[in-house]
Design a protein around this motif. Structure first.
Motif, PDB file in Angstrom:
ATOM      1  N   THR A 158       0.839  -1.192   0.000  1.00 51.94           N
ATOM      2  CA  THR A 158       0.000   0.000   0.000  1.00 51.94           C
ATOM      3  C   THR A 158       0.871   1.238   0.000  1.00 51.94           C
ATOM      4  OG1 THR A 158      -1.769  -1.117   1.196  1.00 51.94           O
ATOM      5  CG2 THR A 158      -1.759   1.277   1.275  1.00 51.94           C
ATOM      6  N   THR A 159       0.684   2.095  -0.988  1.00 49.77           N
ATOM      7  CA  THR A 159       1.406   3.363  -1.020  1.00 49.77           C
ATOM      8  C   THR A 159       0.497   4.466  -0.505  1.00 49.77           C
ATOM      9  OG1 THR A 159       0.756   3.777  -3.312  1.00 49.77           O
ATOM     10  CG2 THR A 159       2.860   2.681  -2.960  1.00 49.77           C
ATOM     11  N   ILE A 160       1.071   5.340   0.287  1.00 49.32           N
ATOM     12  CA  ILE A 160       0.349   6.482   0.842  1.00 49.32           C
ATOM     13  C   ILE A 160       1.072   7.752   0.413  1.00 49.32           C
ATOM     14  CG2 ILE A 160      -0.434   7.642   2.937  1.00 49.32           C
ATOM     15  CD1 ILE A 160      -0.544   4.969   4.311  1.00 49.32           C
ATOM     16  N   VAL A 161       0.358   8.598  -0.304  1.00 54.72           N
ATOM     17  CA  VAL A 161       0.884   9.905  -0.689  1.00 54.72           C
ATOM     18  C   VAL A 161       0.133  10.956   0.114  1.00 54.72           C
ATOM     19  CG1 VAL A 161       1.261  11.532  -2.580  1.00 54.72           C
ATOM     20  CG2 VAL A 161       1.360   9.065  -3.019  1.00 54.72           C
ATOM     21  N   PHE A 162       0.854  11.830   0.794  1.00 57.59           N
ATOM     22  CA  PHE A 162       0.189  12.895   1.525  1.00 57.59           C
ATOM     23  C   PHE A 162       0.930  14.206   1.296  1.00 57.59           C
ATOM     24  CE2 PHE A 162       3.041  10.616   4.326  1.00 57.59           C
ATOM     25  CZ  PHE A 162       3.715  11.585   5.061  1.00 57.59           C
ATOM     26  N   GLU A 182      -3.631   6.133  14.119  1.00 56.37           N
ATOM     27  CA  GLU A 182      -2.229   6.308  14.486  1.00 56.37           C
ATOM     28  C   GLU A 182      -1.407   6.845  13.314  1.00 56.37           C
ATOM     29  OE1 GLU A 182      -2.917   1.942  13.410  1.00 56.37           O
ATOM     30  OE2 GLU A 182      -3.934   3.545  14.505  1.00 56.37           O
ATOM     31  N   SER A 183      -1.812   6.472  12.074  1.00 56.10           N
ATOM     32  CA  SER A 183      -1.114   6.985  10.892  1.00 56.10           C
ATOM     33  C   SER A 183      -1.447   8.450  10.648  1.00 56.10           C
ATOM     34  CB  SER A 183      -1.484   6.151   9.663  1.00 56.10           C
ATOM     35  OG  SER A 183      -1.061   4.816   9.821  1.00 56.10           O
ATOM     36  N   GLU A 203      -1.909  10.693  12.900  1.00 55.75           N
ATOM     37  CA  GLU A 203      -1.040  11.445  13.798  1.00 55.75           C
ATOM     38  C   GLU A 203       0.384  11.511  13.249  1.00 55.75           C
ATOM     39  OE1 GLU A 203       0.359  11.360  18.492  1.00 55.75           O
ATOM     40  OE2 GLU A 203      -1.246  10.038  17.788  1.00 55.75           O
ATOM     41  N   THR A 204       0.872  10.396  12.696  1.00 55.24           N
ATOM     42  CA  THR A 204       2.220  10.381  12.121  1.00 55.24           C
ATOM     43  C   THR A 204       2.316  11.313  10.917  1.00 55.24           C
ATOM     44  OG1 THR A 204       2.549   8.086  12.832  1.00 55.24           O
ATOM     45  CG2 THR A 204       3.982   8.900  11.088  1.00 55.24           C
ATOM     46  N   ILE A 205       1.303  11.284  10.043  1.00 52.76           N
ATOM     47  CA  ILE A 205       1.306  12.151   8.866  1.00 52.76           C
ATOM     48  C   ILE A 205       1.351  13.617   9.271  1.00 52.76           C
ATOM     49  CG2 ILE A 205      -0.176  12.970   6.984  1.00 52.76           C
ATOM     50  CD1 ILE A 205      -1.012  10.031   6.581  1.00 52.76           C
ATOM     51  N   TYR A 206       0.501  13.996  10.216  1.00 51.81           N
ATOM     52  CA  TYR A 206       0.503  15.390  10.668  1.00 51.81           C
ATOM     53  C   TYR A 206       1.833  15.769  11.302  1.00 51.81           C
ATOM     54  CZ  TYR A 206      -4.252  16.848   9.694  1.00 51.81           C
ATOM     55  OH  TYR A 206      -5.399  17.239   9.049  1.00 51.81           O
ATOM     56  N   ARG A 207       2.443  14.834  12.015  1.00 48.93           N
ATOM     57  CA  ARG A 207       3.735  15.137  12.638  1.00 48.93           C
ATOM     58  C   ARG A 207       4.806  15.386  11.577  1.00 48.93           C
ATOM     59  NH1 ARG A 207       8.290  12.625  13.584  1.00 48.93           N
ATOM     60  NH2 ARG A 207       7.493  10.613  12.838  1.00 48.93           N
ATOM     61  N   ILE A 208       4.842  14.521  10.561  1.00 47.31           N
ATOM     62  CA  ILE A 208       5.847  14.684   9.504  1.00 47.31           C
ATOM     63  C   ILE A 208       5.644  16.004   8.765  1.00 47.31           C
ATOM     64  CG2 ILE A 208       6.654  13.755   7.299  1.00 47.31           C
ATOM     65  CD1 ILE A 208       6.025  10.955   8.370  1.00 47.31           C
ATOM     66  N   ILE A 209       4.388  16.279   8.377  1.00 49.93           N
ATOM     67  CA  ILE A 209       4.093  17.522   7.662  1.00 49.93           C
ATOM     68  C   ILE A 209       4.420  18.735   8.528  1.00 49.93           C
ATOM     69  CG2 ILE A 209       2.185  18.973   6.856  1.00 49.93           C
ATOM     70  CD1 ILE A 209       2.832  17.057   4.732  1.00 49.93           C
ATOM     71  N   THR A 210       3.933  18.744   9.774  1.00 55.23           N
ATOM     72  CA  THR A 210       4.107  19.900  10.655  1.00 55.23           C
ATOM     73  C   THR A 210       5.577  20.163  10.948  1.00 55.23           C
ATOM     74  OG1 THR A 210       1.962  19.472  11.671  1.00 55.23           O
ATOM     75  CG2 THR A 210       3.465  20.894  12.874  1.00 55.23           C
ATOM     76  N   GLU A 211       6.323  19.105  11.251  1.00 54.15           N
ATOM     77  CA  GLU A 211       7.739  19.290  11.584  1.00 54.15           C
ATOM     78  C   GLU A 211       8.542  19.728  10.369  1.00 54.15           C
ATOM     79  OE1 GLU A 211       9.386  15.930  13.591  1.00 54.15           O
ATOM     80  OE2 GLU A 211       7.913  15.982  15.227  1.00 54.15           O
ATOM     81  N   THR A 212       8.179  19.238   9.181  1.00 59.74           N
ATOM     82  CA  THR A 212       8.874  19.670   7.970  1.00 59.74           C
ATOM     83  C   THR A 212       8.610  21.146   7.686  1.00 59.74           C
ATOM     84  OG1 THR A 212       8.716  17.440   7.025  1.00 59.74           O
ATOM     85  CG2 THR A 212       9.188  19.234   5.509  1.00 59.74           C
TER      86      THR A 212
END
Length: 507
Positions: free
Chosen positions: A312-316, A466-467, A469-478
């Protein structure tokens, strides 16, 4: 492929469009005028109506009054404005009456012969045009493309919509006679003048993008010319032989070609992922408090292909506005020495300074191999990165590669079996250019950040909590890392200029 009545309709439409385009491409003022101080020109709609002969003679006196500033002599200009708008939309099909006019013209010199350019631009086709953000609606239309040679060195290629010939499901866009005039020059270059004249619906457009789109810069003549220039620059990059990369490392031509082909596929996949096309199943994540607008696309690949593994690929992605010029932002994001300032993975693994090996380069178009190792166990990490910039947008796209893939490519083997999931950045001007069409003159950028991840263990149709939360963390921190790095950096220089100041030399 068409029955005679349809063929005659298409030919008649194409012939009329060719005549109109040739006329519009030659005439200067008052039909065309400069858009502020930019390089490209925009159309005067009233002069256009006079020129093409669709103007109602009873309105001529009204237009004269408008031109000399005597509007106070009119009882109500709204009535006449509505009449003019209806004339502008003459021959519109059902559902197109609310479209707004966009027209732009630009000229440039291209290092290619007329025949080479014409071969890029022929057929009757359906097309979908998009900008690199899922929040900008695509433009779809069916049109005829007709080419005619007027002399040994002069060609014209014209596009015109065929919605009344072939009913098309989309009604948000149509092409009036648009296209280019190509003149072969003695030095082997071609002088290309492009006219883009369309009707488009802006009602679904995000306010952030309206200045860029309605001005004609994003989908207009400048973008068409930039895409043609980029095509021939990329061809020149492929043709280079006996190439030495940084550090005097020799790359065999077959290996270099494999890297470049993979970089091209990677870029195409990245642009395809970012499109708002209906084939991309974008979902909007429920936002966290004070969070940015994040879009997610999930694709399950059950069987796997030669260049796409099972899983499964996830693009965000998200698009943000930054008060910085596109040129400075582009140089910051593509430079290997600044990568550890925004790359969250690098910061997490304590990666040492990235080293860069340039594989192919032409103007603002570069393919590089980035190499780094962690400070703890010396694990090596490799990224293939492609970056380019033109008048309409700039891109920094990268994908991680493992060591077997590098060996495979370096041997000159086909890149079809190499899996690459592209992530990266797309930058378009947040405000209109201020100095001859150069984006460096605008201090506003719209930055789209996109990540492409794969989970080989699961097949899902929605994003688990849980994903999310991870997506928002990656986007926000970047986003935070980019803003912090740029706010601490001198506003007077871009990253490439700083490297020159510090004596590092030009790559």
């Amino acid at each position: 492929m068409f029955a005679e009545p349809i063929s005659f309709k298409i030919m008649d439409r194409a012939g009329s469009a060719m005549n109109e385009l040739c006329s519009m491409g030659i005439i200067g003022k008052p039909l065309w005028h400069q858009h502020n101080s930019d390089r490209y020109e925009v159309l005067n709609n009233i002069e256009y109506l006079k020129h093409v002969g669709r103007f109602d003679a009873t309105l001529m006196d009204i237009v004269k009054l408008a031109e000399v500033g005597e509007l106070q002599a009119l009882p109500s200009f709204d009535l006449y404005g509505n009449q003019i708008n209806s004339i502008l939309n003459e021959n519109s099909t059902q559902g197109l009456q609310g479209l707004q006019i966009e027209a732009s013209r630009d000229t440039t010199m291209i290092n290619a012969g007329p025949i080479d350019i014409v071969e890029l631009l022929m057929d009757v086709m359906n097309a979908e045009f998009h900008l690199p953000s899922p929040v900008i609606p695509t433009r779809e239309c069916c049109f005829a493309r007709y080419c005619k040679q007027f002399s040994p060195n002069d060609w014209v290629v014209v596009d015109v919509s065929l919605e009344d010939v072939f009913p098309y499901p989309s009604n948000n866009f149509r092409k009036r006679p648009s296209g280019c005039m190509i003149k072969g020059m003695p030095n082997g270059y071609s002088k290309v003048t492009w006219v883009e004249h369309v009707e488009a619906d802006h009602s679904q457009l995000n306010d952030l993008f309206k200045p860029l789109v309605t001005s004609g810069l994003s989908f207009g003549a400048t973008r068409w010319l930039a895409s043609i220039v980029r095509h021939f620059e990329w061809s020149e990059t492929h043709k280079a032989t006996q190439f030495f990369a940084d550090g005097k490392i020799f790359i065999p031509q077959t290996g270099r070609t494999s890297f470049l082909k993979l970089a091209d596929r990677m870029m195409r996949k990245f642009c395809g992922n970012l499109s708002a096309t209906t084939t991309n199943p974008w979902m909007r994540l429920a936002p966290f408090p004070s969070s940015t607008d994040v879009r997610v696309m999930i694709q399950n690949n059950m069987s796997g292909t030669s260049n796409n593994s099972v899983g499964t690929t996830i693009v965000f992605c998200t698009t943000i506005w930054l008060n910085i010029s596109p040129n400075r932002l582009f140089n910051f994001l593509r430079h290997e020495k600044s990568r550890n300032k925004w790359d969250i993975l690098s910061q997490t693994l304590s990666i040492q300074q990235f080293a860069c090996m340039t594989i192919g380069e032409h103007m603002e178009n570069r393919v590089s191999l980035l190499r780094a190792s962690t400070s703890e166990d010396k694990t090596e990490i490799f990224y293939l990165q492609k970056s380019y910039a033109d008048a309409s947008a700039s891109y920094v796209v990268y994908a991680p590669l493992d060591e077997p893939a590098l060996v495979h490519l370096a041997k000159g083997l086909k890149p079809d079996n190499v899996i690459a999931f592209p992530s990266g950045f797309a930058i378009i001007p947040g405000g209109l250019p201020k100095d001859n069409g150069n984006n460096a003159g605008s201090n506003e950028s719209l930055l789209t950040i996109s990540f492409n991840l794969i989970d080989k263990a699961t097949h899902v149709s929605r994003v688990p909590p849980e994903s999310v939360e991870t997506i928002y963390r990656i986007i926000t921190e970047t986003v935070t890392a980019i803003k912090d790095a740029l706010s601490c950096h001198s506003r007077l220089n871009n990253w490439a200029q700083d490297e020159l100041k510090n004596g590092a030399g030009k790559k």
